[in-house]
Scaffold this active site. Structure first.
Site, PDB file in Angstrom:
ATOM      1  N   GLY A  11      29.646  57.073  34.788  1.00 33.71           N
ATOM      2  CA  GLY A  11      28.944  58.071  35.586  1.00 33.71           C
ATOM      3  C   GLY A  11      29.358  58.003  37.043  1.00 33.71           C
ATOM      4  N   VAL A  12      28.906  58.972  37.825  1.00 36.63           N
ATOM      5  CA  VAL A  12      29.326  59.065  39.226  1.00 36.63           C
ATOM      6  C   VAL A  12      28.736  57.940  40.074  1.00 36.63           C
ATOM      7  CG1 VAL A  12      27.443  60.655  39.875  1.00 36.63           C
ATOM      8  CG2 VAL A  12      29.584  60.647  41.195  1.00 36.63           C
ATOM      9  N   ASP A  13      27.526  57.495  39.771  1.00 33.29           N
ATOM     10  CA  ASP A  13      26.865  56.502  40.622  1.00 33.29           C
ATOM     11  C   ASP A  13      27.582  55.157  40.607  1.00 33.29           C
ATOM     12  OD1 ASP A  13      24.893  58.401  41.227  1.00 33.29           O
ATOM     13  OD2 ASP A  13      23.723  57.852  39.467  1.00 33.29           O
ATOM     14  N   SER A  14      27.906  54.652  39.428  1.00 38.16           N
ATOM     15  CA  SER A  14      28.601  53.364  39.353  1.00 38.16           C
ATOM     16  C   SER A  14      30.043  53.487  39.849  1.00 38.16           C
ATOM     17  CB  SER A  14      28.576  52.812  37.927  1.00 38.16           C
ATOM     18  OG  SER A  14      29.214  53.681  37.022  1.00 38.16           O
ATOM     19  N   CYS A 100      16.557  47.339  29.053  1.00 42.57           N
ATOM     20  CA  CYS A 100      18.013  47.265  29.151  1.00 42.57           C
ATOM     21  C   CYS A 100      18.431  46.526  30.416  1.00 42.57           C
ATOM     22  CB  CYS A 100      18.607  48.672  29.140  1.00 42.57           C
ATOM     23  SG  CYS A 100      20.403  48.717  29.277  1.00 42.57           S
ATOM     24  N   GLY A 124      25.090  50.980  39.688  1.00 37.86           N
ATOM     25  CA  GLY A 124      24.913  52.230  40.423  1.00 37.86           C
ATOM     26  C   GLY A 124      23.464  52.658  40.511  1.00 37.86           C
ATOM     27  N   CYS A 196      19.293  55.340  26.995  1.00 35.77           N
ATOM     28  CA  CYS A 196      20.431  54.853  27.771  1.00 35.77           C
ATOM     29  C   CYS A 196      21.593  54.411  26.901  1.00 35.77           C
ATOM     30  CB  CYS A 196      19.993  53.712  28.695  1.00 35.77           C
ATOM     31  SG  CYS A 196      19.320  52.290  27.841  1.00 35.77           S
TER      32      CYS A 196
END
Length: 380
Positions: A11-14, A100, A124, A196
């Site tokens: 994903g973009v955040d990590s 998680c 992230g 998730c």
């Protein structure tokens, strides 16, 4: 300068977290956590983790950092998925994302990273940490709309000491801007929805793989039910019997539903939506009420069993008989509200500033002092 292992989720955040750490001069290693084997439980032909893994690899190649995929699916099934099935079967509502983080990202993944000689792990998440004289504190992310501190409410001091949250000071729009400027493949990728570890599959469909359908009655409790004359004690909830209302339909199994749920029963003909106000897995009954202001949907407080109380810093733990005021939330992105916490011999009693709706057993309550997440626990 430190060696930092980043959990690249695809994903973009990590992705931006890894980039920022690299810009700070750290030695960055990217790892994609494969948490699911679609074998024993067949979900769908669509395997989102494969697409996410490819995107994580492309980001690592773009940044020029080492990358590998690590299979945590066995640990995930034992520690998260089995727990979920058991909780739902007993009529409770677990939060797999909180678990998680506690069991995989900041335990199994952290231990692996330390074996690789890492000084820190990074994710992230939209949250922050700071060090004080009494230990590390977990703070809400600067972006109020994306703050994910709730999902990390069970982390401890050892885990926080080794954790970095590079995007915690940023707004989501800033993260996407950085990703676009660096031409990262995840720049415009939509945020993942659903569980998730299985991505696009809806929870009831997933639960049906292991929990059998078992038809039972949907019983409506009227707004003027005689039991509502009684005011509840702080940790009390109304309890219903099928004779207290009228049968208005049939459901596929009480263990598939949760308190506060509005969709999934497919019963129409009402001016206002029907909400699930209680489930009973022993009698296999689902109780509903019309309108989100139905009294049966609200509770004045909750209890957390002694064994389930978690303080981010142990020095903050309350003594028996002690009372404190904090702000509280009982689900992700819920606006914080006032609450009075009292430590009892049996556990932690939490009284809300006003009755709140959809308090579900098995979920996590988290309490804050300003931006600081002080503690959390499983609602009993």
């Amino acid at each position: 300068m430190a060696r930092v292992v980043v959990g690249l989720s695809g994903g973009v955040d990590s992705s931006v977290a890894a980039y920022l750490l690299q810009q700070q001069g750290h030695e960055v290693i990217g790892i994609f956590m494969k948490n699911w084997h679609d074998t024993e439980v067949t979900i769908s032909e669509d395997c989102p983790w494969e697409e996410d893994g490819k995107d994580a690899l492309l980001v690592a190649e773009k940044l020029g950092i080492p990358f590998q995929t690590i299979d945590f699916s066995e640990e995930y099934y034992e520690r998260i998925v089995s727990y979920m099935f058991n909780e739902y079967e007993s009529g409770r509502t677990p939060n797999p994302d909180v678990l998680c983080n506690r069991e995989i990202k900041f335990d199994s993944f952290l231990k692996l990273a330390l074996k690789l000689g890492a000084d820190y792990v990074a994710t992230g998440h939209y949250c922050r940490k700071q060090e004080t004289e009494s230990g590390f504190e977990l703070l809400a992310g600067k972006d109020g709309n994306k703050d994910q501190s709730y999902f990390l409410c069970q982390v401890n001091q050892d885990q926080l000491a080794k954790a970095l949250f590079p995007i915690g000071e940023l707004e989501k729009s800033e993260v996407r801007k950085i990703a676009k400027e660096q031409d990262l493949v995840t720049a415009e990728k939509r945020d993942s929805q659903g569980l998730c570890f299985i991505g696009k599959v809806k929870l009831p469909d997933f639960l049906k793989q292991k929990l059998k359908e078992k038809k039972g009655n949907v019983v409506e409790i009227s707004r003027d039910w005689k039991g509502f004359y009684k005011e509840l004690d702080t940790t009390e909830a109304y309890t219903f019997a099928e004779s207290d209302g009228k049968v208005i339909g049939e459901h596929i199994g009480a263990h598939f539903y949760t308190i506060g749920q509005r969709k999934g029963l497919n019963i129409g003909g009402y001016v206002n939506p029907l909400f699930i106000i209680q489930t009973n897995t022993e009698t296999n009954t689902v109780y509903v009420g019309e309108g989100d202001d139905h009294k049966g949907l609200r509770r004045p407080g909750l209890l957390i069993d002694k064994a389930d109380i978690h303080w981010v810093k142990e020095v903050d733990a309350m003594k028996v008989g002690e009372t404190r005021d904090y702000e509280l939330r009982i689900r992700y992105r819920q606006i914080l509200f006032g609450a009075k916490l009292t430590q009892l011999d049996s556990g932690l009693e939490i009284e809300f500033d006003a009755p709140k709706k959809a308090v579900a057993k098995g979920q996590f309550a988290a309490w804050y002092d300003g931006d600081v997440l002080v503690g959390s626990g499983v609602i009993s």
